[in-house]
Design a protein around this motif. Structure first.
Motif, PDB file in Angstrom:
ATOM      1  N   VAL A 177      47.449  70.923  39.732  1.00  0.00           N
ATOM      2  CA  VAL A 177      47.818  71.966  38.775  1.00  0.00           C
ATOM      3  C   VAL A 177      48.863  72.900  39.371  1.00  0.00           C
ATOM      4  CG1 VAL A 177      46.940  73.975  37.521  1.00  0.00           C
ATOM      5  CG2 VAL A 177      45.623  71.856  37.544  1.00  0.00           C
ATOM      6  N   ALA A 178      48.702  73.256  40.649  1.00  0.00           N
ATOM      7  CA  ALA A 178      49.661  74.159  41.292  1.00  0.00           C
ATOM      8  C   ALA A 178      51.032  73.513  41.426  1.00  0.00           C
ATOM      9  CB  ALA A 178      49.141  74.579  42.662  1.00  0.00           C
ATOM     10  N   ASP A 179      51.061  72.202  41.679  1.00  0.00           N
ATOM     11  CA  ASP A 179      52.350  71.518  41.871  1.00  0.00           C
ATOM     12  C   ASP A 179      53.044  71.202  40.552  1.00  0.00           C
ATOM     13  OD1 ASP A 179      51.960  71.631  44.586  1.00  0.00           O
ATOM     14  OD2 ASP A 179      51.162  69.582  44.752  1.00  0.00           O
ATOM     15  N   THR A 180      52.267  70.790  39.548  1.00  0.00           N
ATOM     16  CA  THR A 180      52.864  70.327  38.290  1.00  0.00           C
ATOM     17  C   THR A 180      52.831  71.367  37.179  1.00  0.00           C
ATOM     18  OG1 THR A 180      50.761  69.395  37.520  1.00  0.00           O
ATOM     19  CG2 THR A 180      52.171  67.982  38.894  1.00  0.00           C
ATOM     20  N   ARG A 181      52.059  72.468  37.371  1.00  0.00           N
ATOM     21  CA  ARG A 181      51.862  73.475  36.324  1.00  0.00           C
ATOM     22  C   ARG A 181      51.252  72.858  35.064  1.00  0.00           C
ATOM     23  NH1 ARG A 181      53.101  75.665  40.402  1.00  0.00           N
ATOM     24  NH2 ARG A 181      54.441  77.510  40.644  1.00  0.00           N
ATOM     25  N   ASP A 182      50.528  71.750  35.249  1.00  0.00           N
ATOM     26  CA  ASP A 182      49.884  71.067  34.130  1.00  0.00           C
ATOM     27  C   ASP A 182      48.482  71.630  33.958  1.00  0.00           C
ATOM     28  OD1 ASP A 182      49.040  69.395  32.156  1.00  0.00           O
ATOM     29  OD2 ASP A 182      48.806  67.632  33.438  1.00  0.00           O
ATOM     30  N   LEU A 183      48.292  72.464  32.937  1.00  0.00           N
ATOM     31  CA  LEU A 183      47.003  73.097  32.699  1.00  0.00           C
ATOM     32  C   LEU A 183      46.091  72.264  31.813  1.00  0.00           C
ATOM     33  CD1 LEU A 183      48.187  76.772  32.079  1.00  0.00           C
ATOM     34  CD2 LEU A 183      47.391  75.747  34.214  1.00  0.00           C
ATOM     35  N   LEU A 206      40.996  77.300  33.408  1.00  0.00           N
ATOM     36  CA  LEU A 206      42.156  76.524  32.959  1.00  0.00           C
ATOM     37  C   LEU A 206      42.307  76.618  31.440  1.00  0.00           C
ATOM     38  CD1 LEU A 206      41.839  73.319  35.188  1.00  0.00           C
ATOM     39  CD2 LEU A 206      43.499  75.173  35.418  1.00  0.00           C
ATOM     40  N   LEU A 209      43.806  79.905  30.660  1.00  0.00           N
ATOM     41  CA  LEU A 209      45.234  79.898  30.989  1.00  0.00           C
ATOM     42  C   LEU A 209      46.029  79.128  29.944  1.00  0.00           C
ATOM     43  CD1 LEU A 209      45.124  79.366  34.870  1.00  0.00           C
ATOM     44  CD2 LEU A 209      45.775  81.437  33.642  1.00  0.00           C
ATOM     45  N   ARG A 210      45.448  78.013  29.463  1.00  0.00           N
ATOM     46  CA  ARG A 210      46.146  77.257  28.407  1.00  0.00           C
ATOM     47  C   ARG A 210      46.302  78.101  27.145  1.00  0.00           C
ATOM     48  NH1 ARG A 210      42.915  72.867  30.222  1.00  0.00           N
ATOM     49  NH2 ARG A 210      41.409  73.247  28.557  1.00  0.00           N
ATOM     50  N   ARG A 213      48.934  80.741  27.775  1.00  0.00           N
ATOM     51  CA  ARG A 213      50.305  80.214  27.742  1.00  0.00           C
ATOM     52  C   ARG A 213      50.719  79.859  26.322  1.00  0.00           C
ATOM     53  NH1 ARG A 213      51.856  75.198  31.555  1.00  0.00           N
ATOM     54  NH2 ARG A 213      50.507  74.106  30.085  1.00  0.00           N
TER      55      ARG A 213
END
Length: 456
Positions: A177-183, A206, A209-210, A213
């Motif tokens: 999640v931190a690398d791809t910002r995929d929540l 998560l 956060l979704r 966003r």
């Protein structure tokens, strides 16, 4: 490592305790045997005499015996290994100077010696101090301990890896999640106890956060849409003025009346943009505020908001009917919400009809009502009047951004209250806010003066 170390410490402590107990048990058994053998020898010596008692030849192993005569000389069986010299304590037993029976342990040369007074002398029975059983036991315990430590380390590692496998997957998912910002990548709900609770908490985070966003994206899209129209109109009007000014035909092409109307239009558009920017900032801040919660009289907030509304809309009369109701909240946020309600009512209220603002305590709630004499809210629009940027078709021509009532909704929700929209008895809109009431710190009360101003 912790499991192996714990097992090693346990084995070491167990070995020390067991060795000590075993050594004492063997020593007690050996001394009991010496006692029994010495009594048998003493009985024979009493019958035959110390000098004549038969001492069988040494068989090559086992106990050793010795007779101490009255003159201090000794007799031993043939072929028996030499015992240590008679000790001073044993000599006193033979002389009868002290006690008849003296048990002494002599570890010199590895012998245990027991001395027993008999007649005018004494008899001694001894055996070799053999520590081999204890040593063998210790060696066996060492081997068992090493096996237990090795087995404990392997089992501990297997159990630890199995228990921490969900944590490893949780770590990998967090890194992803931190690398791809995929929540959207939920973590599998596995494991037990605290680990499962941790995974569920992170999945809830998560999801939040979704949602945040998504709300941010919608806010940006709605803001861009709302800004598009006034910016386009403002740009066209400014470009028209610039083009006419460059041609030098500003005065001839644009009569004074049209120029005044155009400038007024520009001023209104700039004011609308300023209001929209301020409300966008308020909405974007969400529930984050440096303002602290305090115990306040809601009537103070309502009176202050009405004063601001009168200065902003001098043509609209605001009639107050408020009484003292204490609540726990943020004064500035509540004042902004009340001001938005009055502004909204002022846009719809006819010039000769006042906006009515009432505040009273109903049970455990503070009830604020704002109504106008305008056309009211259509039934189709009522469910969406508190949505961001929503504006009814009848309100498109009026100034505003569609954010005022949305801000009211957010502030009321943050104070654990409720806000509803309906129709007033005068035919216009009735907006009602309910907040949890609090106990007042004093007995002060409000009453409404004849001019509609609330005073103490």
């Amino acid at each position: 490592m912790i499991a192996a170390t714990a097992i090693a410490v346990s084995v070491f402590v167990s070995f020390q305790v067991a060795s000590e107990l075993m050594d004492r048990k063997l020593l007690d058994a050996a001394e009991d045997q010496l006692h029994a053998d010495s009594r048998v020898l003493a009985t024979n010596a009493e019958r035959a005499g110390l000098a004549q008692v038969q001492l069988p030849p040494y068989p090559g192993s086992g106990r050793l015996v010795r007779v101490i005569l009255s003159d201090g000389s000794t007799r031993t069986p043939a072929g028996q290994p030499a015992l240590p010299p008679v000790s001073e304590q044993a000599g006193r037993v033979a002389e009868g100077a002290s006690i008849d029976l003296l048990e002494s342990t002599d570890w010199n040369e590895g012998y245990r010696v027991y001395t027993l007074r008999v007649g005018d002398g004494a008899v001694q029975v001894a055996d070799l101090a053999d520590d081999s059983p204890v040593n063998q036991f210790g060696f066996g315990m060492l081997l068992i301990g090493l096996l237990c430590v090795a087995g404990g380390a392997l089992v501990g590692r297997s159990v630890a890896r199995a228990a921490l496998a969900p944590i490893d997957r949780l770590t990998a998912a967090a890194v992803h999640v931190a690398d791809t910002r995929d929540l959207d990548a939920d973590i599998p709900d596995e494991g037990g106890g605290e680990i499962r609770q941790l995974i569920r908490s992170i999945n809830d985070m998560l999801a939040a956060l979704r949602d945040s966003r998504q709300a941010q994206r919608l806010l940006a899209e709605d803001a861009a849409h709302e800004l598009k129209t006034p910016l386009t109109s403002l740009r066209l009007n400014v470009e028209l003025l610039i083009r006419l000014d460059r041609r030098g035909t500003l005065d001839s092409s644009l009569p004074a009346e049209s120029r005044t109307r155009l400038l007024n239009d520009l001023g209104a558009q700039v004011a609308e943009l300023s209001t929209l920017a301020a409300e966008l900032t308020e909405v974007a801040r969400g529930d984050v505020s440096d303002e602290s919660t305090e115990l306040i009289d809601f009537a103070d907030v309502v009176v202050a908001a009405a004063a601001r509304a009168r200065s902003r809309m001098p043509d609209i009369e605001v009639a107050l009917d408020v009484s003292s109701v204490w609540v726990s909240g943020r004064p500035a946020a509540l004042q902004r919400a009340v001001l938005n309600l009055i502004d909204n009512a002022g846009k719809w209220s006819p010039a000769n009809q006042p906006v009515h603002v009432r505040l009273r305590a109903v049970g455990a709630s503070a009830i604020l009502e704002v109504d106008d004499a305008g056309p009211g809210i259509d039934a189709a629009d009522a469910p969406r009047v508190f949505d961001r940027f929503y504006r009814a078709d009848s309100a498109r021509a009026l100034p505003g951004s569609g954010l005022g009532l949305s801000i009211v909704q957010r502030v009321v929700d943050a104070h654990s209250g409720r806000v509803t929209a309906g129709r007033s008895t005068r035919g216009g809109a009735l907006l009602q806010v309910g907040l949890p009431a609090a106990s007042p710190p004093t007995g002060s009360q409000w009453f409404t003066a004849g001019n509609g101003t609330a005073v103490r």
